[in-house]
Design an enzyme around this catalytic site. Structure first.
Site, short mmCIF file in Angstrom:
data_model
loop_
_atom_site.label_atom_id
_atom_site.label_comp_id
_atom_site.label_asym_id
_atom_site.label_seq_id
_atom_site.Cartn_x
_atom_site.Cartn_y
_atom_site.Cartn_z
N ASN A 9 -8.87 0.91 36.26
CA ASN A 9 -8.56 1.35 34.90
C ASN A 9 -8.30 2.85 34.95
O ASN A 9 -9.24 3.63 35.08
CB ASN A 9 -9.76 1.03 33.97
CG ASN A 9 -9.56 1.63 32.58
OD1 ASN A 9 -8.45 2.01 32.21
ND2 ASN A 9 -10.64 1.70 31.81
N TRP A 10 -7.03 3.20 34.89
CA TRP A 10 -6.68 4.63 35.03
C TRP A 10 -7.04 5.43 33.78
O TRP A 10 -6.99 6.64 33.79
CB TRP A 10 -5.18 4.77 35.29
CG TRP A 10 -4.72 4.24 36.62
CD1 TRP A 10 -5.50 3.71 37.61
CD2 TRP A 10 -3.37 4.19 37.12
NE1 TRP A 10 -4.73 3.35 38.68
CE2 TRP A 10 -3.41 3.63 38.41
CE3 TRP A 10 -2.14 4.56 36.59
CZ2 TRP A 10 -2.26 3.43 39.18
CZ3 TRP A 10 -1.00 4.36 37.35
CH2 TRP A 10 -1.06 3.81 38.63
N LYS A 11 -7.37 4.74 32.70
CA LYS A 11 -7.64 5.41 31.42
C LYS A 11 -6.46 6.33 31.07
O LYS A 11 -5.33 6.07 31.48
CB LYS A 11 -8.96 6.17 31.44
CG LYS A 11 -10.11 5.35 32.02
CD LYS A 11 -11.44 5.93 31.67
CE LYS A 11 -12.52 5.27 32.51
NZ LYS A 11 -13.83 5.37 31.90
N HIS A 96 -12.42 -2.48 25.68
CA HIS A 96 -13.13 -1.49 26.50
C HIS A 96 -14.07 -0.70 25.58
O HIS A 96 -13.73 -0.42 24.42
CB HIS A 96 -12.13 -0.55 27.18
CG HIS A 96 -12.77 0.31 28.23
ND1 HIS A 96 -13.49 1.44 27.90
CD2 HIS A 96 -12.82 0.20 29.58
CE1 HIS A 96 -13.95 1.98 29.03
NE2 HIS A 96 -13.56 1.25 30.06
N GLU A 98 -14.74 2.30 25.35
CA GLU A 98 -14.18 3.53 24.79
C GLU A 98 -13.36 3.23 23.54
O GLU A 98 -13.32 4.02 22.61
CB GLU A 98 -13.36 4.26 25.87
CG GLU A 98 -14.26 4.90 26.93
CD GLU A 98 -13.62 5.08 28.29
OE1 GLU A 98 -12.38 4.94 28.41
OE2 GLU A 98 -14.37 5.35 29.24
N GLU A 167 -19.72 -4.14 31.39
CA GLU A 167 -19.69 -2.69 31.59
C GLU A 167 -20.76 -2.04 30.72
O GLU A 167 -20.52 -1.74 29.54
CB GLU A 167 -18.32 -2.13 31.19
CG GLU A 167 -17.17 -2.67 32.02
CD GLU A 167 -16.05 -1.64 32.12
OE1 GLU A 167 -15.68 -1.33 33.27
OE2 GLU A 167 -15.57 -1.14 31.10
N GLY A 173 -18.49 6.16 33.69
CA GLY A 173 -18.11 7.56 33.87
C GLY A 173 -19.29 8.51 33.98
O GLY A 173 -19.14 9.72 33.91
N SER A 211 -19.26 3.15 37.00
CA SER A 211 -19.52 4.01 38.15
C SER A 211 -19.58 3.24 39.47
O SER A 211 -20.34 3.59 40.38
CB SER A 211 -20.79 4.83 37.95
OG SER A 211 -20.66 5.66 36.81
N GLY A 232 -13.09 2.69 37.03
CA GLY A 232 -12.45 3.81 36.34
C GLY A 232 -12.17 4.94 37.31
O GLY A 232 -11.18 4.94 38.06
N GLY A 233 -13.07 5.92 37.33
CA GLY A 233 -12.87 7.15 38.11
C GLY A 233 -12.42 6.91 39.55
O GLY A 233 -11.47 7.54 40.03
C1 PEP Z 1 -14.18 1.90 33.15
O1 PEP Z 1 -13.55 2.76 32.58
O2 PEP Z 1 -13.98 0.71 32.89
C2 PEP Z 1 -15.18 2.32 34.15
C3 PEP Z 1 -15.95 1.40 34.70
O3 PEP Z 1 -15.21 3.65 34.46
P1 PEP Z 1 -16.03 4.33 35.68
O4 PEP Z 1 -15.78 3.50 36.91
O5 PEP Z 1 -15.44 5.71 35.79
O6 PEP Z 1 -17.47 4.35 35.30
#
Ligand code: PEP
Length: 249
Positions: A9-11, A96, A98, A167, A173, A211, A232-233
Site C-alpha cells: 500500500n503505497w498510500k 483502510h 486512514e 490491521e 506506521g 509495521s 505500507g512503509g
Molecule cells: C498500511 O498502510 O496498510 C500499513 C500496514 O502500513 P505500515 O506497514 O506502514 O504500518
C-alpha cells in the site's frame, strides 16, 4: 494451504520518477514465478503508469487504494470500480483505517465499496482493526467482528471472494507490530466468523498489516491463519518489499 498474498500500500506517496525506480527492481527481483501472489496498490493518478510498467508481467498485480461505493454519476472525486477495471486493477483496498479516520468511512460504506468491487471483478481487500484504546478496553474482538459483519451481511455468498486485512490501528506506521500471537488470535476470530458465513472460509486470505517489515515478516507469516501481508512503509523500498515476498514464498 492458500497461496499467500503480499500487497504493498503505497498510500499517498510516489511520483512518475519514483514509481519507475520502485517497480523496475521489484519486477527484476520477483522474477516470473514468485512463490506467492504480489500486488502494489498505487495512488489513483498513477494507475495507468503502473499498469504500463507492469504490462506483460504476470508476477505483480495492480491494486487501488480505494473504490467508490457508487456505480457512476455525480460523485466528484470518486473513482468507480468500472474505471479501476479499465486500468487492469485486480485488487482494491476498502476501509483502510486512514480512510475510516480521515474520511469518516462507516462499516456500511466499506461494505458497499466491497460489493462494487466484486461486481466489477475486482477483489476487495477489506481492512478491519481496533485502535489502541479499543484494545486496552478489551474491545478488539467486538470491533473487528462488527466491521467484518457489515461486509458479510451485504455481500452474502460472494464473501469467499474477498481478502480481509487485519490491521490494528496502533500498529500502522508506528513501528509497533502486533506479536505473531496477538495477530494470530485475531485472525482466528475472523476465520471463525467467515466459517459461520461460508463453506469456503479456508480459501479467504486474511492478511496482517501494521509495521510488517523484512525482519518480522517470516514469524508473522508462519502463523496458521495469516495468509499474507498488507505492507505500507516497507513496500516503498524495493529490497525490503522483496524480502517480505521471499518470506511468504
Ligand atoms: C498500511 O498502510 O496498510 C500499513 C500496514 O502500513 P505500515 O506497514 O506502514 O504500518
Amino acid at each position: 494451504m492458500t497461496r499467500k498474498l503480499i500487497a504493498g500500500n503505497w498510500k499517498m506517496n510516489g511520483s512518475l520518477a519514483a514509481n519507475v525506480a520502485l517497480v523496475q527492481p521489484l519486477l527484476a527481483g520477483v522474477g516470473s514465478t514468485p512463490g506467492c501472489d504480489v500486488a502494489v496498490c498505487a495512488p489513483a493518478p498513477y494507475l495507468a503508469q503502473v499498469q504500463s510498467l507492469l504490462a506483460g508481467a504476470q508476477a505483480i498485480a495492480l491494486g487501488a487504494q480505494d473504490v467508490s461505493q457508487h456505480e457512476s454519476g455525480a460523485f466528484t472525486g470518486d473513482v468507480s470500480a468500472a474505471m479501476l477495471k479499465d486500468f487492469g486493477v485486480r485488487y482494491a483496498i476498502a476501509g483502510h483505517s486512514e480512510r475510516r479516520l480521515h474520511q469518516g468511512e462507516t462499516d456500511m460504506q466499506v461494505a458497499a465499496k466491497a460489493k462494487r468491487a466484486l461486481a466489477a471483478g475486482i477483489t476487495p481487500i477489506v481492512c478491519v482493526g481496533e485502535t489502541l484504546r479499543e484494545r486496552e478496553e478489551g474491545m478488539t474482538e467486538f470491533i473487528v467482528k462488527r466491521q467484518l459483519s457489515a461486509v458479510i451481511h451485504l455481500n452474502g455468498h460472494c464473501i469467499s471472494e474477498i481478502v480481509v486485512a487485519y490491521e490494528p490501528v496502533w500498529a500502522i506506521g508506528t513501528g509497533q507490530t502486533a506479536t505473531p500471537e496477538q495477530a494470530q488470535a485475531v485472525h482466528a476470530v475472523l476465520r471463525a466468523q467467515l466459517k459461520a458465513a461460508t463453506g469456503h472460509a479456508q480459501r479467504v486470505r486474511i492478511l496482517y498489516g501494521g509495521s510488517m517489515n523484512a525482519a518480522n515478516a517470516a514469524q508473522l507469516l508462519a502463523q496458521p491463519d495469516i495468509d499474507g501481508g498488507l505492507i505500507g512503509g516497507a513496500s516503498l523500498k524495493a529490497p525490503d518489499f522483496l524480502q517480505i515476498i521471499a518470506a511468504a514464498a
